[in-house]
Design a protein around this motif. Structure first.
Motif, PDB file in Angstrom:
ATOM      1  N   GLY A 113     -44.740   1.590 -35.852  1.00 29.61           N
ATOM      2  CA  GLY A 113     -44.408   1.195 -34.486  1.00 29.61           C
ATOM      3  C   GLY A 113     -42.956   0.793 -34.349  1.00 29.61           C
ATOM      4  O   GLY A 113     -42.288   1.137 -33.355  1.00 29.61           O
ATOM      5  N   MET A 114     -42.432   0.088 -35.337  1.00 31.07           N
ATOM      6  CA  MET A 114     -41.029  -0.316 -35.303  1.00 31.07           C
ATOM      7  C   MET A 114     -40.105   0.892 -35.354  1.00 31.07           C
ATOM      8  O   MET A 114     -39.137   1.004 -34.587  1.00 31.07           O
ATOM      9  CB  MET A 114     -40.739  -1.249 -36.489  1.00 31.07           C
ATOM     10  N   MET A 148     -40.272   2.799 -32.102  1.00 28.03           N
ATOM     11  CA  MET A 148     -39.524   2.118 -31.044  1.00 28.03           C
ATOM     12  C   MET A 148     -38.029   2.379 -31.178  1.00 28.03           C
ATOM     13  O   MET A 148     -37.329   2.616 -30.189  1.00 28.03           O
ATOM     14  CB  MET A 148     -39.801   0.618 -31.116  1.00 28.03           C
ATOM     15  N   ILE A 149     -37.548   2.358 -32.411  1.00 28.42           N
ATOM     16  CA  ILE A 149     -36.122   2.625 -32.621  1.00 28.42           C
ATOM     17  C   ILE A 149     -35.790   4.076 -32.273  1.00 28.42           C
ATOM     18  O   ILE A 149     -34.813   4.360 -31.567  1.00 28.42           O
ATOM     19  CB  ILE A 149     -35.745   2.321 -34.084  1.00 28.42           C
ATOM     20  N   ARG A 183     -36.848   4.759 -28.220  1.00 25.77           N
ATOM     21  CA  ARG A 183     -36.237   3.936 -27.165  1.00 25.77           C
ATOM     22  C   ARG A 183     -34.769   3.642 -27.457  1.00 25.77           C
ATOM     23  O   ARG A 183     -33.873   4.123 -26.772  1.00 25.77           O
ATOM     24  CB  ARG A 183     -37.015   2.629 -27.026  1.00 25.77           C
ATOM     25  N   THR A 184     -34.522   2.891 -28.517  1.00 21.76           N
ATOM     26  CA  THR A 184     -33.155   2.455 -28.786  1.00 21.76           C
ATOM     27  C   THR A 184     -32.229   3.632 -29.031  1.00 21.76           C
ATOM     28  O   THR A 184     -31.195   3.784 -28.361  1.00 21.76           O
ATOM     29  CB  THR A 184     -33.153   1.508 -29.996  1.00 21.76           C
TER      30      THR A 184
END
Length: 640
Positions: free
Chosen positions: A293-294, A297-298, A301-302
Motif C-alpha cells: 500500500g505504501m 501510494m508513492i 499518487r506522489t
C-alpha cells in the motif's frame, strides 16, 4: 545423433530413479512365490549418532556397538556426506512375519585395566552423558521411539538414546526419567535391549505382497541376557570387567488404516507446527500488504503528481523552484564507490537467488522430501555449480555499467571471492571435525571432488558468463550523468545511511523469524523439516518485502537529495542477515544445550556461512528492486 544419445542416457538413468512415495518395496513370507520381486528379509540400517548437547555427530561404530563388517555399506550422495550421514548395515535382520523374543545380537566385554577398553567405555559414558541418539532405518523409513507427552499427546522421535545418567544427587537426566527403577546414584544406564514393532499393510486384490508402513521401537535395559532382572547400569567410577549383552525382540502388526503413501504422517503429525506456520504466514502477509500500500501510494499518487507537474514546467525559473528527487537526475546514475566489490556481490547474490528458487520449487514438488536423504543439499550444491554463468554475466554487465575497465580482476573476484570465503570457513570447521573424530568430517576424496566441481565447472562457467557480459553493450540509463557531482545537503537523522540501513532489515526479518526458528531446529536440534510449501511461500514474501522496504527508503533518500542509492539499497535489505545473526546467537544461548569449545566454534562457524549467503541473497534483491524503481521514475523525466 548427439541429442539422441543424450536422451537415451537420461532414460537409462531414469530407470533407476524414483520419486519418494512412488516406488514401494514389497515383502512376503519366506517361500512365498506368488508375489514377484518380494523380499522375505527385512534389513535394518544404522545411521550416525547425534545429540542436542553437541554439534559433533559420530559414526555408529565409534561407540563399539554391534556391527556388520562383511556387508558393503550403501552408497551416499553428496548431500549425505556434507551433512555427515553415515549409513551402514547392521546385524539386526528379520524374517517377515516371523516374531522373535530376546534374540542375542552380540556381547561386548570391557576390562578397565586395558587402555583400549577403558577408552571405549569412557567414550560410551560420554555419549550417554550428552544424550546421543541412535538413528535406525527400515525400508528407507526412520525407526521411531513414540512416547506420551503432556495433553495426552504422543510424540514420535526418529531416534532413541543409547543410555542415560543419574547424577550423584540422584536426579535422573534425559531418558532416565521414564523408568522409576533407574535410581542408582552416579550411574549410567545402558539401553542394551530394544522391542521393535513393525507395522505392515497387505495390498489386497493386486497380489503385491505387504508393504511396511511404520517401524517403532522401545529401548529397554536388562541386567540378564535372557531379558530379565533389573536394569543394566555402569557406575561412574567402576573398575574391573564389565559385560554388555545386546538383544532385541521383534513383532509384526497388520495395520489396515495406514496406506504406504502416507506412512510418514504419524511422524510428522507428532510435530504440530501447522497452526504456528499459518500464523507466521498471516503475519508476513499483513506486512506485505502494508508495504504494498505504501509503494502503491508513492507510485500512483506522489510520483504521478510530481512527474506530471515536472513535465508541465515551461521555464527554467519553474525548474529552480522544484526540489527533491527531481534535482538529482544528473547524479542518480553516477557510478558508486567500490563498484568492483558491489558488482561481485551482486553476481554471487544472483547465483544464490536462482539456486534457492529452483531448490525450493523442486522441494515443493516432492523431489527433495525427507525420504530422499541428502537430496536437498545435493540439489543446492549442483545448482550452485551450474549457475556460474549468471553470476559472471551479472557481475560483468554491472561492472561495465559502472565504468569499470579491470575486467580480469572482476571475473576472478566473482569466481573466487565469495566461494573462497565460504570454502575457507568450511575447511577450518572440517579440520575441527577431523580433530574430534566426528562422522561429519568430510573425507579427503570428497573435499577434492568439491574443489574439482568448483574449479573445473563453476569457474569456467563464470568466465563464460563474464565474457558475454563484457561483450554486450553497457546498460543505457534514461538520464545523462553530470560531469561535476552535486553536493549532498545536510541530512536529517532518519535519512542518514546507518539509521536507514538498520531500519530497512527489520520488516524482512519480521516475515521470516518464525520460519527461521523451525529451520534452526531442524539443523541443530535434529528435528525433521518437511514444510517446504510454507518455506517457498515465505521465500516469495521475503523477496517482496525486501524489494518494497528498500524502494520506500530509496525514495525517501532521493527526496532528501541523496543520490548514493547503490550501496545503500544493497546494505538496507542485506542488513536482514545481521538480524539473522543476532537471532542465531539468541537461539544458541536460549534454546540449545550445546557444551564444549569445539561444538561452540562449529555452531558459530557454520552460522557465519549461512549469514554471508543470506546477506548476498537479500542484498541483491534490494539492489535490483531499487535499480528497477530508479530507472522507472527517471525514464519519464524530460531533461534539456
Amino acid at each position: 545423433m548427439l541429442w539422441w544419445l543424450l536422451g537415451a542416457a537420461l532414460l537409462a538413468r531414469a530407470a533407476g530413479f524414483y520419486l519418494p512415495g512412488l516406488a514401494p518395496v514389497s515383502f512376503c513370507e519366506p517361500g512365498n512365490e506368488q508375489v514377484p520381486d518380494c523380499k522375505p528379509t527385512i534389513e535394518l540400517f544404522v545411521n550416525r549418532l547425534d545429540s542436542v548437547e553437541s554439534v559433533l555427530p559420530y559414526e555408529y561404530t565409534a561407540f563399539d556397538f554391534c556391527s556388520e563388517e562383511k556387508m558393503k555399506r550403501p552408497s551416499e550422495n553428496l548431500g549425505q556426506v556434507l551433512f555427515g550421514e553415515r549409513i551402514e548395515p547392521s546385524p539386526y535382520k528379520f524374517e517377515f512375519k516371523k516374531p522373535a523374543v530376546c534374540q542375542s545380537v552380540c556381547n561386548r566385554t570391557y576390562d578397565t585395566s586395558k587402555a583400549s577398553d577403558k577408552n571405549k567405555l569412557e567414550f560410551l559414558k560420554k555419549g550417554m552423558l550428552l544424550n546421543y541418539q541412535h538413528h535406525w532405518i527400515v525400508d528407507n523409513m526412520p525407526v521411531t521411539w513414540c512416547y506420551d507427552v503432556e495433553d495426552e499427546q504422543k510424540f514420535c522421535n526418529p531416534g532413541f538414546p543409547i543410555g542415560c545418567y543419574v547424577t550423584e544427587a540422584g536426579r535422573p537426566k534425559d531418558a532416565c526419567i521414564v523408568n522409576p527403577n533407574f535410581n542408582e546414584k552416579d550411574a549410567f544406564y545402558i539401553f542394551n535391549h530394544v522391542d521393535i514393532t513393525i507395522h505392515y499393510h497387505i495390498v489386497e486384490h493386486e497380489q503385491l505382497g505387504a508393504r511396511l508402513v511404520a517401524a517403532k521401537i522401545e529401548p529397554k535395559s536388562f541386567q540378564s541376557p535372557d531379558c530379565s532382572g533389573g536394569p543394566k547400569f555402569l557406575k561412574n567410577k567402576q573398575t574391573g570387567v564389565f559385560d554388555i549383552k545386546y538383544t532385541y525382540s521383534v513383532k509384526f502388526v497388520e495395520d489396515k488404516s495406514i496406506r504406504w503413501a502416507s506412512r510418514w504422517d504419524y511422524i510428522l503429525e507428532s510435530m504440530p507446527h501447522t497452526n504456528i506456520q499459518w500464523f507466521s504466514i498471516m503475519n508476513s502477509l499483513v506486512i506485505v500488504l502494508f508495504l504494498s500500500g505504501m509503494v502503491a501510494m508513492i507510485m500512483l499518487r506522489t510520483l504521478h503528481k510530481d512527474i506530471a507537474r515536472y513535465n508541465q514546467m515551461d521555464s527554467v525559473e519553474d525548474a529552480q523552484e522544484e526540489f527533491g528527487w527531481k534535482l538529482v537526475h544528473g547524479d542518480v546514475f553516477r557510478p558508486p564507490r567500490k563498484g568492483m566489490l558491489l558488482s561481485v556481490f551482486l553476481g554471487s547474490g544472483t547465483q544464490i537467488f536462482i539456486m534457492t528458487f529452483i531448490t525450493l520449487f523442486f522441494a515443493c514438488l516432492g523431489f527433495l522430501s525427507p525420504a530422499n536423504r541428502g537430496a536437498l543439499m545435493t540439489c543446492a550444491v549442483v545448482l550452485w555449480v551450474l549457475l556460474g554463468t549468471p553470476a559472471g554475466y551479472v557481475a560483468a554487465r554491472l561492472y561495465k555499467s559502472f565504468g569499470g575497465e579491470k575486467w580480469k580482476t572482476n571475473v576472478l573476484l566473482t569466481a573466487f571471492l565469495c566461494p573462497g570465503v565460504v570454502f575457507a570457513d568450511f575447511f577450518v570447521m572440517n579440520l575441527i571435525l577431523w580433530g574430534e573424530g566426528s562422522s561429519a568430517a568430510m573425507p579427503f576424496g570428497t573435499l577434492v571432488a568439491i574443489l574439482a566441481l568448483w574449479f573445473c565447472i563453476s569457474v569456467p562457467l563464470t568466465f563464460l558468463g563474464a565474457y558475454f557480459g563484457f561483450k554486450k553493450a553497457g546498460i543505457e540509463h534514461p538520464v545523462r550523468t553530470n560531469q561535476i557531482p552535486r553536493q549532498v545537503p545536510e541530512q536529517s537523522f532518519y535519512t542518514k545511511p546507518l539509521p536507514g540501513i538498520i531500519m530497512g532489515g527489520i520488516l524482512p526479518f519480521g516475515c521470516i523469524f518464525i520460519q527461521l526458528f523451525f529451520i534452526l531446529n531442524s539443523i541443530w536440534s535434529h528435528q525433521m523439516y518437511y514444510m517446504f510449501g510454507f518455506l517457498f511461500l515465505v521465500f516469495i514474501i521475503l523477496v517482496i518485502t525486501c524489494s518494497e522496504a528498500t524502494i520506500l527508503l530509496c525514495y525517501f533518500h532521493l527526496c532528501a537529495e541523496d543520490y548514493h542509492w547503490q550501496w545503500r539499497s544493497f546494505l538496507t535489505s542485506g542488513f536482514t542477515a545481521v538480524y539473522f545473526l543476532i537471532y542465531a546467537i539468541h537461539y544458541f544461548f536460549s534454546k540449545l544445550q550445546i557444551t564444549g569449545l569445539a561444538s561452540t566454534i562449529l555452531y558459530f562457524g557454520y552460522t557465519m556461512i549461512m549469514a554471508l549467503i543470506f546477506f548476498l541473497f537479500t542484498g541483491s534483491i534490494g539492489f535490483f528492486a531499487c535499480f528497477w524503481f530508479v530507472t522507472k521514475i527517471y525514464s519519464v523525466v524530460k531533461v534539456d
